[in-house]
Design an enzyme around this catalytic site. Structure first.
Site, PDB file in Angstrom:
ATOM      1  N   TYR A   1       0.832  -1.208   0.000  1.00  0.00           N
ATOM      2  CA  TYR A   1       0.000   0.000   0.000  1.00  0.00           C
ATOM      3  C   TYR A   1       0.866   1.258   0.000  1.00  0.00           C
ATOM      4  CZ  TYR A   1      -3.754   3.224   1.353  1.00  0.00           C
ATOM      5  OH  TYR A   1      -4.658   4.267   1.398  1.00  0.00           O
TER       6      TYR A   1
ATOM      7  N   SER B   1     -13.717   2.329  13.477  1.00  0.00           N
ATOM      8  CA  SER B   1     -14.772   1.333  13.287  1.00  0.00           C
ATOM      9  C   SER B   1     -14.584   0.149  14.236  1.00  0.00           C
ATOM     10  CB  SER B   1     -14.824   0.867  11.832  1.00  0.00           C
ATOM     11  OG  SER B   1     -13.543   0.502  11.370  1.00  0.00           O
ATOM     12  N   ASN B   2     -13.344  -0.280  14.449  1.00  0.00           N
ATOM     13  CA  ASN B   2     -13.072  -1.368  15.395  1.00  0.00           C
ATOM     14  C   ASN B   2     -13.637  -1.056  16.768  1.00  0.00           C
ATOM     15  OD1 ASN B   2     -11.720  -3.156  13.764  1.00  0.00           O
ATOM     16  ND2 ASN B   2      -9.774  -3.035  14.846  1.00  0.00           N
TER      17      ASN B   2
END
Length: 319
Positions: free
Chosen positions: A148, A192-193
């Site tokens: 990435y 989000s976790n």
């Protein structure tokens, strides 16, 4: 005076950021072609846009050429969370590099203005804090995140070479941590976790000692930065940091999420993943000066909106 309707291609348009961008462009009166292979994007993210006669969806992988007629291109196509981009690292690199080549080739042929969604990951685990655009980074080119990090760095190289060699009109934004509705619940990102774990009454997983810092930009603020960068004079190519300079430790974020959800979750500590940056915070002087942009939504307000979204998705009632 009525603005001219542009035909805008959004690659990765069914993703978290892409769907918000499609929505904003439609609201601004443009025609939108959403291109996505639905690897991490979701039809659910764009379902509410389908009835709009100026919205079109095309299933396509940007690692293959695309032949359409457009006025502007936003290249957001690439898995952006470690869980997703490490699932098939070779494909991640191909998406960043081949995808950039194909989108730039399209821009060259159609003379379209083109935007690259780059990332703060180009700075790696930074030795300069906060990060300015002239900092060249501290990236491990052979680590598990390199597909990435280096893919996005190479995409930036391609954008500037197409600009210098072929006169392509480019914009490059380096995106810092962004959150909001339509995040994937299982993407491994910290906001989000934490929210999903808290709403489900599970322990909250903190990697390392929780002292590593991040800056969190609400999605609406980020999209406004995209629009302003694309509308800037042609000599404003970037790269420009787009993010919120407010800095929080991971533990502070976890404590905020627990408080706002009313959860009873305890913290569970796990080892820090390899090459996970210890500090991440943008210097947004360029964005302020060149785009008259800075974030306006405070973390607390943004978290409330994001928690409400996930509570609805999970069928959880908030007190």
């Amino acid at each position: 005076m009525k603005r001219a309707r542009k035909r805008v291609l959004v690659a990765g348009g069914a993703g978290f950021l892409g769907s918000h961008l499609c929505e904003r462009l439609l609201n601004d009166g443009h025609e939108v072609l959403c291109v996505d292979n639905f690897f991490t994007g979701s039809r659910e993210n764009i379902r509410h846009l389908i009835p709009n006669p100026y919205f079109e969806v095309m299933r396509h992988d940007v690692t293959f050429p695309l032949f359409v007629e457009v006025d502007e291109i936003y290249n957001l196509a690439c898995p952006a969370s470690p869980i997703h981009y490490q699932f098939n690292p070779v494909q991640t690199t191909k998406t960043s590099v081949h995808g950039a080549i194909n989108m730039l080739g399209l821009a060259k042929r159609t003379k379209a203005k083109i935007f690259q969604a780059s990332t703060s990951e180009v700075y790696g685990d930074p030795t300069v804090h906060p990060q300015t655009e002239d900092y060249r980074g501290n990236v491990n080119p052979i680590g598990p995140r390199a597909c990435y990090d280096e893919g996005k760095r190479c995409a930036e190289t391609l954008f500037f070479d197409y600009h210098r060699q072929n006169g392509v009109n480019i914009r490059v934004a380096r995106i810092f941590n962004t959150y909001g509705p339509r995040m994937h619940p299982n993407d491994g990102r910290v906001v989000s976790n934490f929210i999903v774990q808290a709403l489900q009454g599970h322990p909250i997983t903190i990697y390392g000692e929780g002292t590593q810092t991040r800056s969190f930009c609400y999605v609406d603020d980020l999209i406004e930065g995209f629009i302003r960068l694309m509308a800037a004079p042609d000599d404003v190519t970037g790269p420009i940091n787009i993010g919120n300079p407010g800095e929080y430790t991971i533990r502070q974020l976890a404590e905020n999420v627990v408080r706002l959800t009313g959860a009873k979750s305890e913290f569970v500590w796990k080892p820090l993943p390899q090459d996970d940056p210890l500090q991440r915070c943008p210097d947004i002087t360029k964005a302020k000066t060149l785009l008259d942009w800075q974030p306006t939504i405070h973390l607390e307000e943004g978290l409330k909106r994001t928690i409400a979204y996930f509570a609805d998705q999970l069928g959880v009632s908030l007190a």
